[in-house]
Design an enzyme around this catalytic site. Structure first.
Site, PDB file in Angstrom:
ATOM      1  N   ARG A  90     -19.990  60.940  40.577  1.00  0.00           N
ATOM      2  CA  ARG A  90     -21.322  61.328  40.115  1.00  0.00           C
ATOM      3  C   ARG A  90     -22.200  61.731  41.289  1.00  0.00           C
ATOM      4  O   ARG A  90     -22.927  62.733  41.233  1.00  0.00           O
ATOM      5  CB  ARG A  90     -21.959  60.158  39.355  1.00  0.00           C
ATOM      6  CG  ARG A  90     -23.369  60.436  38.878  1.00  0.00           C
ATOM      7  CD  ARG A  90     -23.921  59.274  38.080  1.00  0.00           C
ATOM      8  NE  ARG A  90     -25.266  59.577  37.587  1.00  0.00           N
ATOM      9  CZ  ARG A  90     -25.944  58.797  36.748  1.00  0.00           C
ATOM     10  NH1 ARG A  90     -25.407  57.678  36.323  1.00  0.00           N
ATOM     11  NH2 ARG A  90     -27.146  59.145  36.349  1.00  0.00           N
ATOM     12  N   ASN A 144     -18.617  59.584  28.825  1.00  0.00           N
ATOM     13  CA  ASN A 144     -19.406  60.813  28.928  1.00  0.00           C
ATOM     14  C   ASN A 144     -18.597  61.953  29.537  1.00  0.00           C
ATOM     15  O   ASN A 144     -17.629  61.711  30.258  1.00  0.00           O
ATOM     16  CB  ASN A 144     -20.650  60.549  29.783  1.00  0.00           C
ATOM     17  CG  ASN A 144     -21.757  59.898  28.983  1.00  0.00           C
ATOM     18  OD1 ASN A 144     -21.988  60.244  27.830  1.00  0.00           O
ATOM     19  ND2 ASN A 144     -22.448  58.943  29.584  1.00  0.00           N
ATOM     20  N   CYS A 165     -23.590  56.754  21.111  1.00  0.00           N
ATOM     21  CA  CYS A 165     -24.587  56.880  22.177  1.00  0.00           C
ATOM     22  C   CYS A 165     -25.772  56.021  21.780  1.00  0.00           C
ATOM     23  O   CYS A 165     -26.088  55.896  20.588  1.00  0.00           O
ATOM     24  CB  CYS A 165     -25.009  58.338  22.343  1.00  0.00           C
ATOM     25  SG  CYS A 165     -26.192  58.594  23.702  1.00  0.00           S
ATOM     26  N   ASP A 166     -26.442  55.433  22.762  1.00  0.00           N
ATOM     27  CA  ASP A 166     -27.580  54.573  22.435  1.00  0.00           C
ATOM     28  C   ASP A 166     -28.922  55.292  22.489  1.00  0.00           C
ATOM     29  O   ASP A 166     -29.928  54.754  22.044  1.00  0.00           O
ATOM     30  CB  ASP A 166     -27.627  53.350  23.353  1.00  0.00           C
ATOM     31  CG  ASP A 166     -27.479  53.688  24.823  1.00  0.00           C
ATOM     32  OD1 ASP A 166     -27.317  54.877  25.145  1.00  0.00           O
ATOM     33  OD2 ASP A 166     -27.518  52.764  25.649  1.00  0.00           O
ATOM     34  N   HIS A 209     -27.030  63.898  23.511  1.00  0.00           N
ATOM     35  CA  HIS A 209     -28.038  64.130  24.546  1.00  0.00           C
ATOM     36  C   HIS A 209     -28.803  65.435  24.323  1.00  0.00           C
ATOM     37  O   HIS A 209     -29.376  65.989  25.269  1.00  0.00           O
ATOM     38  CB  HIS A 209     -27.416  64.114  25.954  1.00  0.00           C
ATOM     39  CG  HIS A 209     -26.997  62.743  26.387  1.00  0.00           C
ATOM     40  ND1 HIS A 209     -26.463  62.485  27.631  1.00  0.00           N
ATOM     41  CD2 HIS A 209     -27.038  61.549  25.749  1.00  0.00           C
ATOM     42  CE1 HIS A 209     -26.190  61.192  27.736  1.00  0.00           C
ATOM     43  NE2 HIS A 209     -26.531  60.609  26.602  1.00  0.00           N
ATOM     44  N   TYR A 258     -33.161  63.277  26.866  1.00  0.00           N
ATOM     45  CA  TYR A 258     -32.392  64.169  27.737  1.00  0.00           C
ATOM     46  C   TYR A 258     -32.831  65.623  27.621  1.00  0.00           C
ATOM     47  O   TYR A 258     -32.495  66.439  28.488  1.00  0.00           O
ATOM     48  CB  TYR A 258     -30.900  64.050  27.435  1.00  0.00           C
ATOM     49  CG  TYR A 258     -30.289  62.802  28.028  1.00  0.00           C
ATOM     50  CD1 TYR A 258     -29.690  62.824  29.277  1.00  0.00           C
ATOM     51  CD2 TYR A 258     -30.349  61.591  27.345  1.00  0.00           C
ATOM     52  CE1 TYR A 258     -29.140  61.680  29.832  1.00  0.00           C
ATOM     53  CE2 TYR A 258     -29.805  60.433  27.886  1.00  0.00           C
ATOM     54  CZ  TYR A 258     -29.204  60.486  29.131  1.00  0.00           C
ATOM     55  OH  TYR A 258     -28.677  59.351  29.685  1.00  0.00           O
ATOM     56  N   ARG A 300     -21.375  33.152  41.783  1.00  0.00           N
ATOM     57  CA  ARG A 300     -22.695  33.750  41.589  1.00  0.00           C
ATOM     58  C   ARG A 300     -22.615  35.133  40.935  1.00  0.00           C
ATOM     59  O   ARG A 300     -23.623  35.822  40.817  1.00  0.00           O
ATOM     60  CB  ARG A 300     -23.414  33.886  42.941  1.00  0.00           C
ATOM     61  CG  ARG A 300     -23.739  32.578  43.637  1.00  0.00           C
ATOM     62  CD  ARG A 300     -24.546  32.837  44.908  1.00  0.00           C
ATOM     63  NE  ARG A 300     -25.787  33.545  44.633  1.00  0.00           N
ATOM     64  CZ  ARG A 300     -26.179  34.665  45.257  1.00  0.00           C
ATOM     65  NH1 ARG A 300     -25.388  35.232  46.168  1.00  0.00           N
ATOM     66  NH2 ARG A 300     -27.329  35.244  44.950  1.00  0.00           N
TER      67      ARG A 300
END
Length: 460
Positions: A90, A144, A165-166, A209, A258, A300
């Protein structure tokens, strides 16, 4: 139910697991198979999930796989959330885009096409493997660019592929939340919207999108006119602040976030150029630091993950918000997820014939009259044991028809480029995209991508 999660070493896996833990209903997921090519990341994710489930009864059994064929054998559902080339890929897409003066966002324009060209061969291999090893399984795609990957996978698995898709759900919730705050929608309307059996009817259509919310029907009344009549309420939504109430009212509907890349293209490219770090470079540094620290302090890992996730959400679409004049995200939007709940609702709907109303990426059929029947669109659907059935909604807005047609043509050309291993078709897809201004820059961008990504060596 048994679920295989492809991309099981990915950063957002705990979001899916959190949703699975919250599900105590009969027929819930009892076995979660994390599948990834990176054993170290699988171990880190396993540590986080073990911490999340500590002290709880009846939690899903967690199994780790690096072999796809073994992982999908015997499961009910496969959830694909891959990133071929990783976050480093990306960041490289963004770097190439900046070199040639283009937008580098990972799902839109050059970034989306480059991502698809290197990711689709893997997605098609996954679909073929499922078809061979476990043809009764359902593939829920979140990889994607979701519309392209879903459409290409459907050519192999047919209706047993559903893309999710959210962002449409987030859009609808923010709109309803603004209406609730003014007493124009019943209290509690927002919470269940788009995730199952909500009484709200969403009038949404477009591509992944790239879509528009044209109606919000609650108890038989469309509340969209009331929202559009109140600029103050529009600007309580992230989209209202991002696009400006005047532009939203000009459109007569709420655009998916988008679409900011299209409506404010120059401003966004300029904001990207001025940013200290592109989104991909920021996430690359953040996630490398997280996985390094978590590997050294597994006790952790869950705490480190939550702090990293929070910062990730705070900076989501940061350059777009900068281009819009600067704005902070609402606290409710920092919770992240949404797609995880959609995936769970799909699984219950199909496995237990528990109908759910969701916005999904499915075959067009005759819904959009200017697209082929097998083109994948994003639209409200009812999901049950038979799969997803699209609702009849309003046509694509007149102002968006040309954009939808052009972008879908680009998407289908990308798929053809991969199937035919054709560099010429890859150039054509790039050159035709509305955010890429010409054949020359398309050729230059593709040449740079081929130099950067060995995954593109198949192009001839």
């Amino acid at each position: 139910m048994k679920l295989a999660l492809l991309g099981g070493g990915g950063f957002r896996v705990p979001l899916v697991f959190r949703t699975l833990l919250a599900d105590t209903s009969p027929g819930r997921v009892t076995e979660l198979r994390l599948v990834d090519t990176d054993p170290a990341r699988l171990r880190t994710m396993s540590s986080i999930l073990e911490t999340m489930s500590a002290g709880r009864a009846d939690v899903p059994r967690i199994l780790l796989f690096t072999d796809l064929r073994e992982a999908v054998r015997g499961v009910d559902f496969v959830f694909s959330a891959l990133r071929v080339g990783g976050t480093r890929g990306r960041a490289l897409d963004e770097q190439i885009a900046q070199q040639v003066g283009l937008l580098g966002q990972e799902t839109t324009g050059f970034g989306g096409i480059s991502y698809a060209l290197r990711g689709l061969p893997t997605a098609l291999d996954i679909a073929r493997t499922i078809a061979e090893v476990n043809p009764e399984a359902w593939l829920i795609n979140f990889t994607n660019p979701a519309g392209i990957v879903t459409e290409a996978s459907r050519a192999i698995l047919g209706d047993r592929v559903i893309g999710i898709c959210d962002s449409p759900i987030g859009l609808a919730r923010r709109a309803l939340g603004a209406l609730e705050s003014a007493g124009l929608a019943p209290a509690g309307t927002t919470a269940a919207t788009g995730l199952g059996d909500s009484p709200v009817r969403l009038d949404y259509i477009g591509l992944n999108h790239l879509g528009w919310l044209q109606g919000l029907e609650v108890d038989g009344t469309d509340l969209m006119p009331a929202l559009l009549a109140r600029p103050d309420l529009l600007e309580r939504t992230e989209e209202g602040r991002l696009f400006g109430a005047d532009w939203v009212r000009t459109l007569g509907c709420l655009p998916n976030e988008y679409l900011h890349y299209y409506y404010f293209a120059r401003e966004t490219v300029a904001a990207d150029a001025d940013a200290d770090l592109t989104r991909g470079r920021f996430l690359l540094g953040q996630q490398d630091a997280f996985f390094t620290e978590a590997a050294g302090s597994p006790e952790r890992a869950a705490e480190l993950w939550e702090a990293t996730r929070r910062r990730r959400e705070e900076t989501y679409m940061a350059t777009n918000r900068e281009a819009a004049g600067g704005m902070e995200r609402d606290e409710a939007d920092l919770e992240s997820g949404g797609y995880d709940k959609v995936a769970l609702a799909i699984m219950h709907a199909i496995a237990h014939d528990r109908p759910a109303q969701l916005i999904l990426n499915v075959a067009n059929g005759s819904q959009v009259d200017f697209l082929p029947p097998d083109a994948v669109i994003e639209v409200p659907c009812t999901v049950d044991a038979n799969g997803a059935t699209a609702h009849q909604v309003s046509p694509v807005p007149v102002h968006g028809r040309g954009l939808v047609h052009t972008v879908k043509t680009v998407e289908r050309t990308v798929i053809a480029a991969v199937q035919e291993r054709s560099r010429d078709l890859a150039v054509e897809a790039l050159a035709l995209h509305p955010l890429i201004d010409g054949v020359g820059v398309a050729r230059k961008a593709l040449a740079l991508a081929e130099d950067a990504f060995p995954e593109l060596a198949y192009l001839r």
